[in-house]
Write an enzyme that holds these catalytic residues in place. Structure first.
Site, PDB file in Angstrom:
ATOM      1  N   LYS A  69       0.798  -1.222   0.000  1.00  0.00           N
ATOM      2  CA  LYS A  69       0.000   0.000   0.000  1.00  0.00           C
ATOM      3  C   LYS A  69       0.837   1.281   0.000  1.00  0.00           C
ATOM      4  O   LYS A  69       0.392   2.307  -0.521  1.00  0.00           O
ATOM      5  CB  LYS A  69      -0.963   0.004   1.188  1.00  0.00           C
ATOM      6  CG  LYS A  69      -2.083  -1.011   1.065  1.00  0.00           C
ATOM      7  CD  LYS A  69      -3.068  -0.879   2.203  1.00  0.00           C
ATOM      8  CE  LYS A  69      -4.254  -1.802   2.016  1.00  0.00           C
ATOM      9  NZ  LYS A  69      -5.294  -1.624   3.052  1.00  0.00           N
ATOM     10  N   ASP A 105     -10.606   2.201   1.372  1.00  0.00           N
ATOM     11  CA  ASP A 105     -10.778   1.839   2.789  1.00  0.00           C
ATOM     12  C   ASP A 105     -11.130   3.093   3.581  1.00  0.00           C
ATOM     13  O   ASP A 105     -12.075   3.107   4.369  1.00  0.00           O
ATOM     14  CB  ASP A 105      -9.496   1.222   3.360  1.00  0.00           C
ATOM     15  CG  ASP A 105      -9.216  -0.175   2.849  1.00  0.00           C
ATOM     16  OD1 ASP A 105     -10.179  -0.883   2.478  1.00  0.00           O
ATOM     17  OD2 ASP A 105      -8.040  -0.563   2.811  1.00  0.00           O
ATOM     18  N   GLY A 126      -5.134  -1.062  17.706  1.00  0.00           N
ATOM     19  CA  GLY A 126      -4.358  -1.456  16.548  1.00  0.00           C
ATOM     20  C   GLY A 126      -3.579  -0.284  15.993  1.00  0.00           C
ATOM     21  O   GLY A 126      -3.915   0.882  16.227  1.00  0.00           O
ATOM     22  N   SER A 127      -2.506  -0.594  15.242  1.00  0.00           N
ATOM     23  CA  SER A 127      -1.657   0.479  14.705  1.00  0.00           C
ATOM     24  C   SER A 127      -1.111   0.150  13.325  1.00  0.00           C
ATOM     25  O   SER A 127      -0.164   0.778  12.872  1.00  0.00           O
ATOM     26  CB  SER A 127      -0.491   0.752  15.657  1.00  0.00           C
ATOM     27  OG  SER A 127       0.299  -0.422  15.844  1.00  0.00           O
ATOM     28  N   GLY A 128      -1.709  -0.832  12.641  1.00  0.00           N
ATOM     29  CA  GLY A 128      -1.221  -1.229  11.324  1.00  0.00           C
ATOM     30  C   GLY A 128      -1.770  -0.355  10.211  1.00  0.00           C
ATOM     31  O   GLY A 128      -2.288   0.743  10.435  1.00  0.00           O
ATOM     32  N   GLY A 129      -1.663  -0.870   8.973  1.00  0.00           N
ATOM     33  CA  GLY A 129      -2.054  -0.089   7.811  1.00  0.00           C
ATOM     34  C   GLY A 129      -3.522   0.297   7.811  1.00  0.00           C
ATOM     35  O   GLY A 129      -3.879   1.433   7.498  1.00  0.00           O
ATOM     36  N   MET A 130      -4.418  -0.637   8.162  1.00  0.00           N
ATOM     37  CA  MET A 130      -5.832  -0.313   8.188  1.00  0.00           C
ATOM     38  C   MET A 130      -6.153   0.637   9.329  1.00  0.00           C
ATOM     39  O   MET A 130      -7.058   1.475   9.218  1.00  0.00           O
ATOM     40  CB  MET A 130      -6.656  -1.594   8.311  1.00  0.00           C
ATOM     41  CG  MET A 130      -8.146  -1.383   8.180  1.00  0.00           C
ATOM     42  SD  MET A 130      -8.604  -0.727   6.552  1.00  0.00           S
ATOM     43  CE  MET A 130     -10.369  -0.497   6.785  1.00  0.00           C
TER      44      MET A 130
END
Length: 270
Positions: A69, A105, A126-130
């Site tokens: 991404k 998204d 959470g702390s990821g791409g999404m």
């Protein structure tokens, strides 16, 4: 599905672990609307070569999943605001060799929270791409009270500070009105039975949002539903973002009923 022919328009996805969800969603709608399109999922170890192929072969649309991404950003010609807002791309449209990137998204999350009171406090786990898309969408919608809860303290702080929010690396006390899970907890696999927020946190909340799409009814969704909370699900996110991609690729606007049918079909054999 129509018989393959030389005039057929190709759209693809690029992911580390391709699934059939997008393939089934897009091809279902192509068939229903009688479009001479076909959609195929791919993986690659050469993202630069893959995007060159999109441009050179006239591939109309390309869905991009992790870990590509951010890697595709220098490979496109134009970034729409949805991709610029989070420096992350999940959709590329090819107009005669000119590649335009967006992030559906972000667009889907923004749509789903549009009627939620921005004065309510939010916890995003959470702390990821999404998570970046989710947090950016909340900021864009005018939410000022948001806490990022991330096991990786450095990643959580980086994400939170980017949007002028706070971060924590241990479970917060119950009290947030909006709970958002953007971790793999509850996702099909090793963590499928793990509930990402406990009962006390759910009881104190008004809205529960689980970005996990498979399975649709995660432990968090089941618990929140039993507690009578307003739900936003990963199935809604994935359907809306795929519908936005479909419209960008084909120029055809689909109805809510068409999206619902395609979404149900896409998940029927997963």
């Amino acid at each position: 599905m129509p018989i393959l022919n030389k005039d057929m328009t190709l759209c693809i996805s690029l992911a580390a672990r391709p699934s059939d969800i997008g393939t089934r969603f897009h091809n279902y709608l192509y068939d229903e609307l009688g479009l001479n399109f076909i959609y195929k999922a791919f993986t690659t170890t050469d993202i630069e070569g893959a995007i060159r192929g999109v441009r050179a072969l006239g591939i109309r649309g390309c869905s991009v999943s992790m870990p590509f991404k951010e890697a595709v950003i220098p490979l496109v010609d134009h970034m729409e605001p949805s991709a610029k807002a989070i420096e992350s791309v999940n959709t590329i449209v090819n107009d005669d060799g000119r590649l335009t990137a967006s992030n559906t998204d972000y667009e889907a999350v923004a749509t789903l929270i549009a009627d939620v009171d921005p004065a309510l406090p939010v916890v995003v786990r959470g702390s990821g791409g999404m998570a970046k898309a989710v947090v950016a969408a909340f900021r864009g919608a005018g939410f000022d009270d948001l806490t990022v809860w991330a096991r990786n303290a450095e990643a959580g702080q980086s994400l939170a500070s980017r949007y002028d929010y706070r971060s924590i690396d241990t479970a917060p006390a119950p009290g947030a009105s909006i709970l958002v899970n953007v971790t793999p907890l509850g996702m099909r696999g090793a963590d499928e039975m793990v509930q990402s927020f406990d009962a006390d946190a759910i009881d104190a909340a008004e809205v529960v949002f689980d970005v996990v799409a498979l399975p649709e009814r995660t432990p968090l969704v089941v618990a929140a539903e039993s507690a009578g909370k307003r739900l936003i699900t990963g199935a809604q996110v994935i359907a809306l973002q795929a519908a936005a991609q479909f419209e960008k690729y084909t120029g055809r606007v689909v109805t809510a009923d068409q999206v619902a049918r395609a979404s149900e079909f896409s998940r029927s054999e997963t």
